[in-house]
Motif scaffolding. Structure first.
Motif, PDB file in Angstrom:
ATOM      1  N   ILE A 123       0.840  -1.205   0.000  1.00 25.89           N
ATOM      2  CA  ILE A 123       0.000   0.000   0.000  1.00 25.89           C
ATOM      3  C   ILE A 123       0.870   1.249   0.000  1.00 25.89           C
ATOM      4  O   ILE A 123       0.630   2.197  -0.763  1.00 25.89           O
ATOM      5  N   ALA A 124       1.902   1.270   0.849  1.00 21.92           N
ATOM      6  CA  ALA A 124       2.798   2.430   0.907  1.00 21.92           C
ATOM      7  C   ALA A 124       3.521   2.623  -0.422  1.00 21.92           C
ATOM      8  O   ALA A 124       3.709   3.766  -0.879  1.00 21.92           O
ATOM      9  N   PHE A 125       3.910   1.525  -1.070  1.00 24.02           N
ATOM     10  CA  PHE A 125       4.614   1.613  -2.355  1.00 24.02           C
ATOM     11  C   PHE A 125       3.702   2.214  -3.427  1.00 24.02           C
ATOM     12  O   PHE A 125       4.123   3.099  -4.186  1.00 24.02           O
ATOM     13  N   VAL A 126       2.465   1.744  -3.496  1.00 23.69           N
ATOM     14  CA  VAL A 126       1.525   2.259  -4.498  1.00 23.69           C
ATOM     15  C   VAL A 126       1.239   3.742  -4.257  1.00 23.69           C
ATOM     16  O   VAL A 126       1.207   4.545  -5.204  1.00 23.69           O
ATOM     17  N   ILE A 127       1.045   4.126  -2.999  1.00 23.90           N
ATOM     18  CA  ILE A 127       0.788   5.536  -2.690  1.00 23.90           C
ATOM     19  C   ILE A 127       1.978   6.399  -3.080  1.00 23.90           C
ATOM     20  O   ILE A 127       1.821   7.481  -3.654  1.00 23.90           O
ATOM     21  N   ALA A 128       3.199   5.908  -2.780  1.00 23.59           N
ATOM     22  CA  ALA A 128       4.403   6.667  -3.125  1.00 23.59           C
ATOM     23  C   ALA A 128       4.537   6.830  -4.634  1.00 23.59           C
ATOM     24  O   ALA A 128       4.888   7.909  -5.124  1.00 23.59           O
ATOM     25  N   VAL A 129       4.265   5.769  -5.383  1.00 21.94           N
ATOM     26  CA  VAL A 129       4.346   5.846  -6.847  1.00 21.94           C
ATOM     27  C   VAL A 129       3.313   6.836  -7.385  1.00 21.94           C
ATOM     28  O   VAL A 129       3.615   7.673  -8.252  1.00 21.94           O
ATOM     29  N   MET A 130       2.088   6.747  -6.876  1.00 23.11           N
ATOM     30  CA  MET A 130       1.036   7.657  -7.331  1.00 23.11           C
ATOM     31  C   MET A 130       1.379   9.110  -6.997  1.00 23.11           C
ATOM     32  O   MET A 130       1.178  10.009  -7.825  1.00 23.11           O
ATOM     33  N   PHE A 131       1.919   9.332  -5.801  1.00 20.97           N
ATOM     34  CA  PHE A 131       2.264  10.689  -5.385  1.00 20.97           C
ATOM     35  C   PHE A 131       3.361  11.269  -6.271  1.00 20.97           C
ATOM     36  O   PHE A 131       3.257  12.392  -6.771  1.00 20.97           O
ATOM     37  N   VAL A 132       4.428  10.492  -6.475  1.00 22.83           N
ATOM     38  CA  VAL A 132       5.546  10.976  -7.280  1.00 22.83           C
ATOM     39  C   VAL A 132       5.119  11.196  -8.723  1.00 22.83           C
ATOM     40  O   VAL A 132       5.475  12.211  -9.348  1.00 22.83           O
ATOM     41  N   LEU A 133       4.363  10.265  -9.288  1.00 18.23           N
ATOM     42  CA  LEU A 133       3.896  10.402 -10.666  1.00 18.23           C
ATOM     43  C   LEU A 133       3.010  11.642 -10.805  1.00 18.23           C
ATOM     44  O   LEU A 133       3.105  12.383 -11.794  1.00 18.23           O
ATOM     45  N   ASN A 134       2.173  11.886  -9.820  1.00 16.15           N
ATOM     46  CA  ASN A 134       1.308  13.060  -9.836  1.00 16.15           C
ATOM     47  C   ASN A 134       2.126  14.346  -9.837  1.00 16.15           C
ATOM     48  O   ASN A 134       1.868  15.268 -10.619  1.00 16.15           O
ATOM     49  N   VAL A 135       3.137  14.417  -8.973  1.00 15.02           N
ATOM     50  CA  VAL A 135       3.972  15.613  -8.877  1.00 15.02           C
ATOM     51  C   VAL A 135       4.742  15.841 -10.174  1.00 15.02           C
ATOM     52  O   VAL A 135       4.848  16.963 -10.670  1.00 15.02           O
ATOM     53  N   VAL A 136       5.282  14.774 -10.752  1.00 12.81           N
ATOM     54  CA  VAL A 136       6.060  14.899 -11.982  1.00 12.81           C
ATOM     55  C   VAL A 136       5.187  15.383 -13.136  1.00 12.81           C
ATOM     56  O   VAL A 136       5.580  16.274 -13.908  1.00 12.81           O
TER      57      VAL A 136
END
Length: 324
Positions: A62-75
């Protein structure tokens, strides 16, 4: 906002080291919380199986998916123009807040029933108490600033004592002292005037220092030149000094008005039917406190946004001479 940079540079959120650092920080942050029992855990059920039995693997996934979504969103947001970035981030944060409020399972019919009364009574009372108070506080601040800048020891002593006293006491205590103390001297005062007087005196003390620093930011030569051509004190202040000091004075004064708008909720303790008083009273009858408190919070926020927009327009008006 800083002046636009004419030097081409790489966007920070697109640099690999920044993306990797951001990903690691977000991943570590969400690993500290067990989110398997949340809606995110249910969404991840096809990957982690039963969320309650997934253990450390479920927390990491769950933490990995949230981190990926957050970083992708920011980029991705980093590729958009500035105004689009601001609009998208505001929209995303607003949706997160709405999702958070949805967890309270609020009664929307109850809010719809009570909201008109909160607006017509509480909101209007809050606005006029704050508006009258800021006008009086501004007048006090101008007098206090002039007194603190004068060479008259009597005037300086009064102004410095006033600012020290009213900045040194909590606003709530000042409300009580005025509302309960003045009748001891034979002056019976209603709740609304007492609240206005307390807010005016308290914020007048803070704004005195704002006006004083704004006036002192103007070069002394402006004053001396005005006086040398025969302008009196009043004309010099009104025509020469204050117009130049206003761009310095307006931003902190606007912040004080926004703070006063929220601090006006303290006058509810003496029975003023402002927004906070009604939110607390209406919620007590049916024990639906969160509905009324969140409604009041949204109304305060909307008023603050309106004031921020007005303040920005006034700042741009007085900053026209500095626009290149």
């Amino acid at each position: 906002m800083l002046y636009p940079d004419t030097v081409e540079s790489e966007v920070l959120v697109h640099k690999p080291w920044f993306i990797a650092t951001m990903f690691a920080v977000v991943l570590a942050f969400f690993l500290m919380f067990n989110m398997t029992g949340t809606a995110m855990g249910e969404l991840m059920r096809p990957v982690i199986g039963d969320p309650a039995a997934s253990g450390l693997y479920g927390r990491f996934a769950i933490a990995f998916v949230i981190a990926v979504m957050f970083v992708l969103n920011v980029v991705l947001i980093g590729f958009a123009p500035l105004r689009v970035q601001i609009a998208v981030v505001w929209l995303e944060l607003l949706l997160l807040f709405l999702a958070f409020f949805a967890t309270f399972h609020l009664s929307l019919p109850f809010i719809a029933e009570k909201l008109p009364f909160m607006i017509t009574q509480g909101l209007v009372t809050t606005i006029y108490v704050s508006a009258i108070s800021i006008v009086i506080a501004s007048a006090i601040a101008i007098l206090g600033a002039v007194a603190k800048l004068s060479t008259n020891g009597f005037a300086y002593a009064i102004a410095s004592f006033y600012t020290s006293f009213f900045r040194g006491l909590p606003l709530l205590m000042q409300v009580y002292l005025i509302y309960l103390g003045l009748p001891q001297l034979g002056f019976v005062i209603d709740a609304v005037p007492a609240g206005i007087l307390a807010l005016s005196l308290c914020y007048g003390a803070y704004m005195t220092e704002i006006f004083r620093s704004g006036i002192q930011s103007i070069d002394r030569g402006q004053w001396e030149a005005s006086r040398s051509i025969g302008f009196g004190f009043g004309i010099t202040m009104r025509k020469i000094i204050l117009p130049q000091a206003l761009p310095v004075i307006i931003p902190p004064t606007g912040n004080q008005f926004i703070s006063m708008l929220k601090d006006s909720s303290l006058v509810s303790v003496i029975g003023v039917w402002e927004l906070m008083f009604l939110a607390r009273t209406l919620g007590q009858k049916t024990f639906q406190h969160m509905e009324m408190l969140i409604s009041a919070a949204m109304l305060y926020w909307i008023m603050s946004i309106c004031l921020e927009l007005i303040q920005s327009r006034i700042e741009r008006h007085y900053a026209r001479s500095k626009v290149r």
